[in-house]
Structures are given as C-alpha cells and as structure tokens.
Design a protein around this motif. Structure first.
Motif, mmCIF file in Angstrom:
data_model
loop_
_atom_site.group_PDB
_atom_site.id
_atom_site.type_symbol
_atom_site.label_atom_id
_atom_site.label_comp_id
_atom_site.label_asym_id
_atom_site.label_seq_id
_atom_site.Cartn_x
_atom_site.Cartn_y
_atom_site.Cartn_z
ATOM 1 N N GLU A 251 -4.097 7.099 -3.988
ATOM 2 C CA GLU A 251 -3.965 5.651 -4.232
ATOM 3 C C GLU A 251 -2.501 5.270 -4.429
ATOM 4 N N LEU A 254 -0.502 5.566 -1.196
ATOM 5 C CA LEU A 254 -0.828 4.497 -0.237
ATOM 6 C C LEU A 254 -0.165 3.194 -0.658
ATOM 7 N N LYS A 255 -0.156 2.946 -1.964
ATOM 8 C CA LYS A 255 0.489 1.717 -2.460
ATOM 9 C C LYS A 255 1.977 1.741 -2.136
ATOM 10 N N GLU A 260 -2.733 -2.095 1.076
ATOM 11 C CA GLU A 260 -3.527 -2.700 0.008
ATOM 12 C C GLU A 260 -4.666 -1.748 -0.382
ATOM 13 N N VAL A 261 -4.667 -1.341 -1.643
ATOM 14 C CA VAL A 261 -5.652 -0.367 -2.125
ATOM 15 C C VAL A 261 -6.563 -1.042 -3.142
ATOM 16 N N ILE A 269 -11.637 5.967 -1.398
ATOM 17 C CA ILE A 269 -10.752 4.826 -1.669
ATOM 18 C C ILE A 269 -10.984 3.782 -0.585
ATOM 19 N N ILE A 271 -9.327 0.705 1.459
ATOM 20 C CA ILE A 271 -8.028 0.091 1.746
ATOM 21 C C ILE A 271 -8.201 -1.043 2.763
ATOM 22 N N CYS A 273 -5.814 -2.623 5.831
ATOM 23 C CA CYS A 273 -4.572 -2.352 6.563
ATOM 24 C C CYS A 273 -4.569 -3.166 7.846
#
Lengths: 330, 363
Positions: A251, A254-255, A260-261, A269, A271, A273
């Motif tokens: 997480e 990715l942030k 956007e998580v 998770i 997301i 994208c």
C-alpha cells in the motif's frame, strides 16, 4: 512462471504435515469419504469457532452453499445484495432471483446505506453481504446493524466472512440467538487450502432446516487436510501476520507511485489507476491482477498480496508502466 | 484488406488552450486571434504511429483534414474529396458521405462532440467509427480514451460493435456558463473493454444489452398505471418501452404515453407543462445519457426544472441497463436550478432488469 495476484490466494503453502494428510486421502479414492471423518471435521470447526457442531454445514468451497442458498430462498423472497461483491454469487442471484435489489457502494468510502436497506425489509427478504467486502476490503457491517436486520424474522441474513481471519471480526456469536442468520466461511484463504476447496456455513436454524439435504461428504484429501490444519493451526496466524505486513508495505509503495489506494482489511488491495489496460500490460510482464472493469467500474483493480519477492516484482513493473505512461498519447 | 476512411477536424480542440469552450461558429476565429495552436494533428499522428497492422488501405480527406499527416508514413492511401483553406462542418459531412459511397468498412475521425455530430449526421450507424478525441467538450460516449486506445481499437478490429451516444451542447450558451446538451444520435463503435471514454459495457450477467433493454421495457409496461401520463425521455433504453407498446417514439426527443397510447411527440418545455396540467397523474421515465450518468441537464434539456417541479421527485422512474449502471459511480443531475438539483440528490432505485433494481446515489 506467472505471478498470480488475481485470485486472493494465500501465497504461503500449508506445512508439510497438512500436505501429507491430503496425500493420505488418496489411498482409498475408489471409495467415498467416511461420515466419521466428516463428523470429526465438523467437531474441529465447531471448536475452532466455539459453536455447537449442529450449526455447521460443509461444502466443497463456500460458493456452492452460497448458490444453493440463493436457489432455495429466492423462490419466495426478494434478494438484496451489494455491488461490488463476490461477483459469481451476484451473477447467480441476478439469474435466479424472483426479484433483486443491488446496492452500489460509492467510492471512495464504499459505505453501505444502512437506512435504505432497513427500509426495504417489509417483505420476505434474503440479504447477502460479504464482510469484509471483496473487492473493497471494507467492513460494511456492525453488530447493531446486523441485529436490527435479524430481529425481523421475515428476513434471512447471510454474511460471507471469507476473509474473517484477516479482519478478525465476526457475527458468529449471534447465530445461536438468531435462527435467520448464517455465516459463510472458507479454508481456501487463511488456511492456504484453495486447491482443496473447503467452505462451510455456521447457520441458524432457518438455514440448516432447508439445507439439511446438502451433500455431507467432501473429497477425502480435502477432509483429511482440513482436519490436520485445524488440529495445528498456528501456521495460519503466522502467515496472516506476514501477509498483513506485506499489505501495508505494498500500500505504502503504491501510494509513493501516485496510485490511488483504498486500504482494506483482507489479503488484497483495491487501487484505481488511470493508465489504460494496466492489467493487460502487467500480463505482458508475467503478473496477473484482477481487472474489475468486467463487472464494475473502469480503472479499478484488485491486487492480492503475494510473497515479498512477487510483490517487489509487481511494484517494479507497475512503477515502470506508470513512468512510461504519457497522458498526451495514452 | 481493411478499407478505412480518415477525417481530421484540424481546428477541433483549439478552443481549450485559450479558454474557449469549443470552436463551433465564430469561436474558431477568436481562438486563432488568441494564439491557439492546432491539437488534432498531434493526436492523429500519435494514433497512426501506433498502428501495427499492414492490411490497411486508407481513403483520406485532403490536406489538413487527413492527407498531410499520412504522407510521411508507410500507408497505402488515396485522397477523397476537395476542401478550401478554411475547413467547415460541411466538409466533414460531405467527405464522410463520399467515403461511405466508396465502401469503407470503418471510419476513423479526429475531433470533438461537434465533429461526432457531423459524422453522425452523415453516416448514422451504417458503418462503425473509431473516434479520436481532440475536442474541448467531449460529452459523447463514442470517443476512444486516447490516441493510443484508438490505435489499439484499429489493431484489434473485429466485427463486434455497440452503439455510443453522440451528445453536443449549445456552445454559445456553454460559453456563457449555461450548459444545455442534447442527444443527437448514435454512432457504431467497436466493442472494446477499456478503450472507450466513459464506455458502455454489455452486462456481465450473460444478457445482451438488447435483451436487457427488452426486459426493462417489459417490466415498465406491465407495471404502467392506468390513467397516468408517462413522459418518456430520450435514449434507446426508454425507446425500448415504446417499442414494446408498438408506438413510435422520437429517439432523441421527449414523448408522452397515456393508457399505452402515444399522446405527445417531441415535446418541448411548453408542451410538457401543458400536458402535465392536462393529466392528473404524471410520471417521468428517463435513462442516464452519456457515460457520466446524467439523468437531467444533459441530453434531456426539455425536461426543465419547471417540469420537474410540477411532476415531483416521487414520480421519476429511472431505467438503465445493468451493464451501463455497473459502470457508473453515481448518477448526476445538473438542471441549472440548485434547489431542484438538491431535491434530486439522494440514493435512488434504478430499474436495471425485470424485477431487478440497483440503488445508486445521485450527485
């Protein structure tokens, strides 16, 4: 070798003793499994969940019980489900139900409109909700809302707790009190037994009565492995701890990439994208993620947590794809 | 060999960089005066550079409408039609028709909502299009997400299509911050998953969009109340209802039905208010227009705040296919009247099939 981050499987295989038990199950595969084994398994599940054995219904994967529940109870009652949810069950409900109402969970909070659902319970109804929800990972239910629903005996509530061991929040303790409540569980996820398919219901009387003729015997390898897993289930919490730590790390990474998580409580998770065809591009790099646009919103993807090394490869490749993304062309 | 027509609206998108909302009418001159640079050439060049297949024969519009961008590349092509220095909507329409006469299988065009409207006017749904976005407004749901997506659509071109809505707004009103859009028609676009802007998708339940529309219509017709006027908004999902009733509906307009008979055709605000006053019980049936989920304010401008006030929020029936609804985060309203918008903004039930409803928020 593909990296599979699309099925919410547990990346850690079960310990050797469980594999051995499964193999023992192959010794007599010309015979059906024995009712005694099935009863032993039920006893262990009962003890694991601290409930009476009579409340348990076994199934080769919880999906079959979900479908059967829809088949039986949709004949004379409407179904309420949410969207998104476990999509195979939703699709089955749309096909079979006499009447169905789907509640959309609006991003970014994905909150359930509890008031509106309570207002719908004026006629016989079956409600199916997964908690935590797949694919958002959000907890949608709390005890007070669940009790408000099941106090109405015209309403049946089935809570799918496939990811219970990750979220550690359950309504099992209400099943004895409310005959119209059932909980669906699986050993596919936290127990690392996806390939053997073992699901079960912890069900109130309204459900057990109607499902009493559901087949009682599972495949022998499945039964033996599940018994062994429940006898020695310390590995489950060890693996869950590792998966949750990895979930947090993925997480955060990715942030950092500007993706956007939506944090959740399960082993995956969600997301959003904007890079087009993200899932296809990752397949080109040997990584499978779940593209949710088939059943739900464009641009949303669900990523199961893999082994740390697999997660590293995923993060590297998604980072590369994002860097090479030129919004003026793509 | 795939025979493709190519038309570029060279001035489309020029208004955006200089703060104009579109280049229809006199706005183009103003955009040039303000120093606007063409956008469309870069968009078509990007798309063409990403096309991988070599079985394409192109019929291109002349000069800045196509030929100029193809010259440097390795495509087999010929030029169709003639244009003056200043191109116009008429050029787009005339050349599109000419290309159709030459039996193109697919028409690729670069432009915005205005161009889509001209193309729709010229060819309708007779042949499929790949629409490359370069415009400022972009309310239609026919456009590829990007030049890259357009190239992918051409590279993976099959014979599966769906209809996309062509919406356009009154640019003069838009420049004065008044938004009034309407549905102009439909174009046939390749059925691709993620490549369309605000794309429409077939339902995941195994039903086709057409079957889904039919069952929505069946449900509505079976539940129509007696002695009630039904005002039917634009769009193919609502048209399914009149098809079921065996009455003619203006696809893009607002009509009304009373006791299953057509009583009003292509009504404007005045006509609607007149009929609302005449009949005691009135309901409005609408469907979201365009991929952003607008039920009022875009695509159905005839149903004004005054009409909505008279009918009342409890008498609005929203219909939409399951596939389209699942793709929407929410429904939207933008009637131009904040009080009415506030009244409508809440969670509502949308009829998405026979005895199938979806609860969704209106924003």
């Amino acid at each position: 070798m593909m990296i599979n981050l699309n099925m919410n499987e547990n990346p850690y295989p079960p310990p050797e003793n469980i594999l051995k038990a499964a193999k023992r199950g192959f010794n007599n595969i010309n015979r059906y499994s024995k009712l005694e084994s099935s009863n032993s398994l039920k006893e262990l599940i009962a003890s694991y969940n601290n409930i009476p054995k009579e409340r348990i219904i076994l199934s080769p994967g919880s999906e079959f019980l979900l479908r059967e529940t829809i088949n039986i109870f949709s004949k004379d009652r409407k179904i309420i489900m949410i969207n998104p949810t476990f999509f195979p069950a939703l699709r089955h409900a749309v096909k079979s139900a006499k009447k169905i109402i789907k509640y959309k969970l609006p991003p970014p909070e994905f909150k359930l409109n509890q008031k509106m659902i309570l207002g719908e319970l004026y006629e016989p109804t079956l409600i199916i909700i997964d908690n935590p929800n797949n694919p958002t990972g959000k907890m949608l239910l709390d005890k007070s809302f669940v009790e408000k629903i099941v106090q109405n005996r015209n309403v049946l509530l089935l809570v799918d707790e496939a990811y219970y061991e990750f979220a550690k929040y359950t309504f099992i303790d209400l099943v004895e009190k409310y005959p119209n409540l059932a909980i669906a569980r699986t050993m596919d996820k936290a127990f690392s037994l996806a390939g053997l398919r073992l699901g079960y219901f912890i069900a109130g009387e309204y459900f057990t009565r109607e499902l009493s003729d559901f087949p009682k015997l599972l495949p022998t390898p499945t039964t033996f492995a599940a018994i062994e897993a429940l006898k020695n289930h310390e590995y489950v919490s060890r693996n869950i701890k590792k998966i949750i730590e990895e979930r947090k790390r993925v997480e955060d990474e990715l942030k950092k990439l500007g993706i956007e998580v939506f944090p959740g409580e399960a082993n995956f998770i969600l997301i959003r994208c904007k890079t087009p065809n993200l899932a296809e591009k990752l397949i080109g790099k040997g990584i499978m993620i779940k593209d949710l646009s088939d059943d739900w919103l464009n641009g949303f993807y669900r990523i199961s947590i893999g082994l740390p090394k697999e997660n590293d490869t995923f993060l590297l490749e998604i980072g590369n794809i994002k860097t090479n993304y030129d919004p003026s062309i793509y | 060999m795939l025979k493709i027509g190519l038309i570029v609206n060279p001035i489309s998108g020029m208004g955006g960089s200089v703060g104009l909302k579109g280049t229809d009418g006199d706005a183009y001159k103003k955009a040039v005066e303000l120093g606007a640079k063409p956008v469309a050439p870069q968009r078509i060049e990007s798309t063409l550079s990403l096309i991988k297949r070599n079985d394409i024969y192109l019929l291109v519009a002349p000069g800045s409408m196509g030929e100029n961008y193809i010259k440097k590349l390795n495509f087999r092509y010929e030029v169709v039609g003639k244009i003056d220095e200043n191109t116009s909507a008429e050029d787009v329409k005339r050349i599109a028709r000419k290309m159709m006469e030459r039996a193109i299988e697919l028409l690729v065009f670069v432009g915005g909502d205005g161009t889509a409207r001209d193309i729709c006017n010229a060819i309708g749904t007779s042949i499929p299009v790949v629409a490359i976005p370069s415009g400022v407004k972009m309310f239609s749901s026919v456009f590829a997400l990007s030049p890259y997506a357009a190239a992918e659509m051409i590279n993976s071109y099959t014979d599966e299509f769906m209809e996309g809505e062509v919406l356009d707004i009154d640019e003069d009103a838009f420049r004065d911050n008044k938004l009034s859009a309407r549905l102009y028609g439909y174009l046939k676009v390749p059925k691709t998953k993620l490549l369309l802007q605000r794309g429409k998708e077939p339902s995941a339940t195994g039903k086709s969009e057409t079957e889904n529309k039919e069952e929505i219509a069946k449900y509505i017709v079976e539940n129509m109340e007696k002695d009630t006027l039904y005002i039917l908004g634009p769009g193919t999902t609502v048209k399914g209802i009149t098809d079921k009733l065996n009455v003619e509906k203006t696809l893009l307009g607002v009509d009304s039905v009373y006791n299953k008979e057509l009583v009003g055709e292509d009504l404007n605000e005045k006509g609607l208010i007149g009929s609302i006053k005449k009949y005691k019980k009135v309901k409005i049936v609408v469907t979201p227009i365009g991929g952003n989920g607008f039920i009022f304010g875009r695509g159905s401008k005839q149903i004004t705040p005054n009409v909505l006030k008279l009918v009342g929020e409890g008498n609005i029936i929203i219909v939409s296919t399951a596939g389209k609804t699942s793709k929407l985060e929410c429904l939207r309203v933008d009637t131009g009247d904040t009080e009415i918008d506030r009244m409508l903004r809440k969670s509502v039930k949308v009829i998405t099939g026979y005895n199938e409803e979806t609860v969704i928020e209106i924003k």
